[in-house]
Design an enzyme around this catalytic site. Structure first.
Site, PDB file in Angstrom:
ATOM      1  N   HIS A   1       0.772  -1.108   0.274  1.00  0.00           N
ATOM      2  CA  HIS A   1      -0.122   0.199  -0.250  1.00  0.00           C
ATOM      3  C   HIS A   1       1.453   1.880  -0.347  1.00  0.00           C
ATOM      4  CE1 HIS A   1      -2.537   2.699   0.548  1.00  0.00           C
ATOM      5  NE2 HIS A   1      -4.085   1.768   0.423  1.00  0.00           N
TER       6      HIS A   1
ATOM      7  N   ASP B   1      -7.820  -5.031  -1.549  1.00  0.00           N
ATOM      8  CA  ASP B   1      -8.492  -5.762  -2.941  1.00  0.00           C
ATOM      9  C   ASP B   1      -7.945  -7.650  -2.942  1.00  0.00           C
ATOM     10  OD1 ASP B   1      -9.316  -4.155  -4.725  1.00  0.00           O
ATOM     11  OD2 ASP B   1      -7.384  -2.907  -5.047  1.00  0.00           O
TER      12      ASP B   1
HETATM   13  C1  LIG Z   1      -7.743  -0.212  -2.983  1.00  0.00           C
HETATM   14  C2  LIG Z   1      -6.238   0.005  -3.421  1.00  0.00           C
HETATM   15  O1  LIG Z   1      -6.083  -0.020  -4.602  1.00  0.00           O
HETATM   16  S1  LIG Z   1      -4.895  -0.372  -2.455  1.00  0.00           S
HETATM   17  C3  LIG Z   1      -3.655  -1.081  -4.004  1.00  0.00           C
HETATM   18  C4  LIG Z   1      -4.100  -1.998  -4.917  1.00  0.00           C
HETATM   19  N1  LIG Z   1      -2.723  -2.165  -5.985  1.00  0.00           N
HETATM   20  C5  LIG Z   1      -2.142  -2.875  -5.798  1.00  0.00           C
HETATM   21  O2  LIG Z   1      -2.784  -4.435  -5.115  1.00  0.00           O
HETATM   22  C6  LIG Z   1      -1.259  -3.856  -6.655  1.00  0.00           C
HETATM   23  C7  LIG Z   1      -0.363  -3.899  -6.107  1.00  0.00           C
HETATM   24  N2  LIG Z   1       1.135  -2.942  -5.265  1.00  0.00           N
HETATM   25  C8  LIG Z   1       2.079  -2.079  -5.889  1.00  0.00           C
HETATM   26  O3  LIG Z   1       2.387  -2.388  -6.406  1.00  0.00           O
HETATM   27  C9  LIG Z   1       2.422  -0.948  -4.222  1.00  0.00           C
HETATM   28  O4  LIG Z   1       2.308  -1.899  -3.458  1.00  0.00           O
HETATM   29  C10 LIG Z   1       1.835  -0.218  -4.579  1.00  0.00           C
HETATM   30  C11 LIG Z   1       1.122   0.149  -6.139  1.00  0.00           C
HETATM   31  C12 LIG Z   1       0.006  -0.282  -3.818  1.00  0.00           C
HETATM   32  C13 LIG Z   1       1.857   1.002  -3.445  1.00  0.00           C
HETATM   33  O5  LIG Z   1       3.444   1.797  -4.501  1.00  0.00           O
HETATM   34  P1  LIG Z   1       4.478   2.437  -3.528  1.00  0.00           P
HETATM   35  O6  LIG Z   1       4.252   3.417  -2.524  1.00  0.00           O
HETATM   36  O7  LIG Z   1       5.727   2.479  -4.792  1.00  0.00           O
HETATM   37  O8  LIG Z   1       5.426   0.662  -3.182  1.00  0.00           O
HETATM   38  P2  LIG Z   1       6.651   0.831  -1.736  1.00  0.00           P
HETATM   39  O9  LIG Z   1       7.168   2.213  -1.446  1.00  0.00           O
HETATM   40  O10 LIG Z   1       6.006   0.339  -0.630  1.00  0.00           O
HETATM   41  O11 LIG Z   1       6.976  -0.475  -2.387  1.00  0.00           O
HETATM   42  C14 LIG Z   1       8.585  -0.910  -1.659  1.00  0.00           C
HETATM   43  C15 LIG Z   1       9.130  -1.829  -1.959  1.00  0.00           C
HETATM   44  O12 LIG Z   1       8.117  -3.222  -1.977  1.00  0.00           O
HETATM   45  C16 LIG Z   1       8.036  -3.445  -3.659  1.00  0.00           C
HETATM   46  N3  LIG Z   1       6.705  -4.179  -3.758  1.00  0.00           N
HETATM   47  C17 LIG Z   1       5.739  -3.013  -2.857  1.00  0.00           C
HETATM   48  N4  LIG Z   1       4.334  -3.859  -3.604  1.00  0.00           N
HETATM   49  C18 LIG Z   1       4.694  -4.579  -4.085  1.00  0.00           C
HETATM   50  C19 LIG Z   1       4.243  -6.014  -4.704  1.00  0.00           C
HETATM   51  N5  LIG Z   1       2.560  -5.728  -4.164  1.00  0.00           N
HETATM   52  N6  LIG Z   1       4.638  -7.117  -5.266  1.00  0.00           N
HETATM   53  C20 LIG Z   1       5.918  -7.010  -4.704  1.00  0.00           C
HETATM   54  N7  LIG Z   1       6.429  -6.161  -4.844  1.00  0.00           N
HETATM   55  C21 LIG Z   1       5.862  -5.217  -3.501  1.00  0.00           C
HETATM   56  C22 LIG Z   1       8.408  -2.940  -4.727  1.00  0.00           C
HETATM   57  O13 LIG Z   1       8.480  -2.237  -5.991  1.00  0.00           O
HETATM   58  C23 LIG Z   1       9.274  -1.927  -3.353  1.00  0.00           C
HETATM   59  O14 LIG Z   1      10.792  -2.484  -3.920  1.00  0.00           O
HETATM   60  P3  LIG Z   1      11.862  -1.314  -4.233  1.00  0.00           P
HETATM   61  O15 LIG Z   1      11.834  -1.027  -3.477  1.00  0.00           O
HETATM   62  O16 LIG Z   1      12.599  -2.801  -4.872  1.00  0.00           O
HETATM   63  O17 LIG Z   1      11.218  -1.066  -5.654  1.00  0.00           O
HETATM   64  O1  LIG Z   2      -5.270   5.294  -1.221  1.00  0.00           O
HETATM   65  C1  LIG Z   2      -4.540   4.921  -2.223  1.00  0.00           C
HETATM   66  O2  LIG Z   2      -4.060   5.131  -2.403  1.00  0.00           O
HETATM   67  C2  LIG Z   2      -5.394   3.192  -2.241  1.00  0.00           C
HETATM   68  C3  LIG Z   2      -6.561   2.599  -2.204  1.00  0.00           C
HETATM   69  O3  LIG Z   2      -6.725   1.827  -1.089  1.00  0.00           O
HETATM   70  C4  LIG Z   2      -8.108   3.155  -2.063  1.00  0.00           C
HETATM   71  O4  LIG Z   2      -8.532   4.476  -2.543  1.00  0.00           O
HETATM   72  O5  LIG Z   2      -8.701   2.822  -1.410  1.00  0.00           O
END
Ligand SMILES: CC(=O)SCCNC(=O)CCNC(=O)[C@H](O)C(C)(C)COP(=O)(O)OP(=O)(O)OC[C@H]1O[C@@H](n2cnc3c(N)ncnc32)[C@H](O)[C@@H]1OP(=O)(O)O
Ligand SMILES: O=C([O-])CC(=O)C(=O)O
Length: 374
Positions: free
Chosen positions: A259, A310
């Site tokens: 997240h 999700d």
């Molecule tokens: C309701 C919603 O919208 S909730 C979000 C739904 N989205 C997802 O589930 C997609 C998968 N998750 C992601 O892509 C990310 O966790 C996001 C987009 C939600 C957040 O992105 P960021 O804030 O940039 O993530 P964050 O800074 O915590 O990442 C830290 C590290 O963990 C990794 N990481 C974060 N999430 C994941 C994941 N789901 N799978 C694998 N690696 C991950 C990143 O690649 C990053 O690695 P790095 O430092 O080597 O580049």
């Molecule tokens: O807050 C975010 O970045 C994504 C999320 O969890 C939402 O929109 O519910």
């Protein structure tokens, strides 16, 4: 993830404005207008939460009854909108259908002044389930459905349109909880899109249409569908563990985990996970739920990443017989409340949102006319 840095790219950690709608806690924790989302998901209906977000306070019994009746009376789709939906092919992306539906409604029932914002929002809230199911049933089953059901709740109305019968009470309860959990989340990408659009003093249908586009991507709302596509490939927890470890070695993203703001857990997860378990028991599942739990375990052990809102939505919706391609449109049916509440808030205290950029391009250079270039 416990030392997650809230800074750097993606405007992370920077305040981009004020809101009275929602706190996304530092660590975990989520409130809507001061109410803990866990209490709302446990004790309220989605319509109560929509009222809370859009009008500022929880409704009285009489106010809720009037609001529910009002929304029920707004479910008919205009003929011109049905005609557009009938043109969209069966293999279209359902989020594109939602986007087109919201946009077409804006052509037919244009918001003429901000005084109409509540009416326009209520109308969107009432018709979005009909928009997606009208298209889905027409393009997949060849039937033109009547979108005006007498179900009290938006969640039951959606399931009724999809399956041609009223849902049982368990499914209606899950829909209430799910729609509550998805309703609002501060300055997430889609809501921020809506606010940027609102800040130009645009109309509400443009704000919602843009927000739908932002929600579509797999890093945001589209993650529930991507999570489903991943877990349904695996026939046992051991197979899931093996394949997942391979994904992590290849540095692939695992959808439904991590997240942008939360550091240790997403407070919505425990709620939808519990509903997913109940639904797994209802359908006698012995694969998908155990696979999901193993994925959760491996992600924590290997990466200290936790399931976001999700991940368990994928199995919960699947157990209710909802086609995977309709998962993210359900998110729209819910988040339209948060988007519109943010549009109201932006409009009430507006300054056009226009940040600056750090320039990284070439130094200034002379222009060479085309006939002097090779
Ligand atoms: C309701 C919603 O919208 S909730 C979000 C739904 N989205 C997802 O589930 C997609 C998968 N998750 C992601 O892509 C990310 O966790 C996001 C987009 C939600 C957040 O992105 P960021 O804030 O940039 O993530 P964050 O800074 O915590 O990442 C830290 C590290 O963990 C990794 N990481 C974060 N999430 C994941 C994941 N789901 N799978 C694998 N690696 C991950 C990143 O690649 C990053 O690695 P790095 O430092 O080597 O580049
Ligand atoms: O807050 C975010 O970045 C994504 C999320 O969890 C939402 O929109 O519910």
């Amino acid at each position: 993830m416990s030392d997650k840095k809230l800074g750097g790219a993606g405007l992370r950690g920077q305040s981009a404005g004020q809101t009275a709608l929602c706190t996304v806690g530092k660590g975990s924790g989520l409130t809507y207008r001061g109410y803990d989302v866990r209490e709302l998901a446990e004790g309220a209906t989605f319509e109560e939460v929509a009222y809370l977000l859009l009008k500022g306070d929880l409704p009285t019994k009489a106010e809720l009854a009037a609001y529910t009746e009002k929304l029920k009376g707004m479910r008919d789709l205009p003929d011109a909108l049905k005609a557009v939906l009938e043109q969209i092919p069966a293999d279209a992306h359902p989020m594109d259908v939602m986007r087109t539906g919201a946009s077409m409604l804006g052509n037919l029932e244009t918001e003429q002044s901000f005084d109409e914002q509540q009416e326009a929002t209520d109308r969107l809230l009432a018709v979005l389930p009909g928009i997606i199911t009208y298209w889905y049933r027409y393009s997949h089953d060849g039937v033109r459905i009547d979108t005006a059901t007498d179900d009290d709740s938006i969640g039951a109305h959606f399931l009724h349109l999809l399956r041609d019968e009223k849902p049982n009470s368990l499914h209606e309860k899950v829909m209430h909880a799910s729609l509550i959990l998805y309703a609002e989340h501060e300055f997430n990408a889609s809501t921020f899109t809506a606010r940027v659009c609102a800040s130009t003093l645009s109309d509400i249908h443009s704000c919602v249409t843009g927000a739908i586009g932002s929600l579509r991507g797999p890093l945001h709302g589209g993650a529930n569908e991507a999570a489903m596509a991943m877990i349904e490939q695996w026939n046992s927890p051991d197979e899931a563990e093996r394949e997942l470890k391979g994904m992590l070695e290849r540095k692939e993203k695992v959808m439904g985990f991590g997240h942008a703001i939360y550091r240790v857990s997403d407070p919505r997860n425990e709620i939808i996970k519990a509903w997913s378990k109940k639904l797994a028991d209802e359908v006698g599942d012995t694969v998908l739920y155990p696979v999901s739990e193993r994925v959760e375990q491996v992600m924590w052990d290997e990466k200290k990443l936790f399931p976001n809102a999700d991940f368990y939505h994928a199995s919960a919706y699947h157990f209710m017989g909802i086609p995977t391609k309709l998962f993210t449109p359900i998110f729209v049916m819910s988040r339209v409340t948060g988007w519109c509440a943010h549009v109201f808030e932006q409009r009430a205290n507006n300054r056009i949102i226009r940040p600056s950029a750090d320039y990284t391009g070439p130094e200034e250079r002379p222009f060479t006319p085309i006939d002097q270039r090779g």
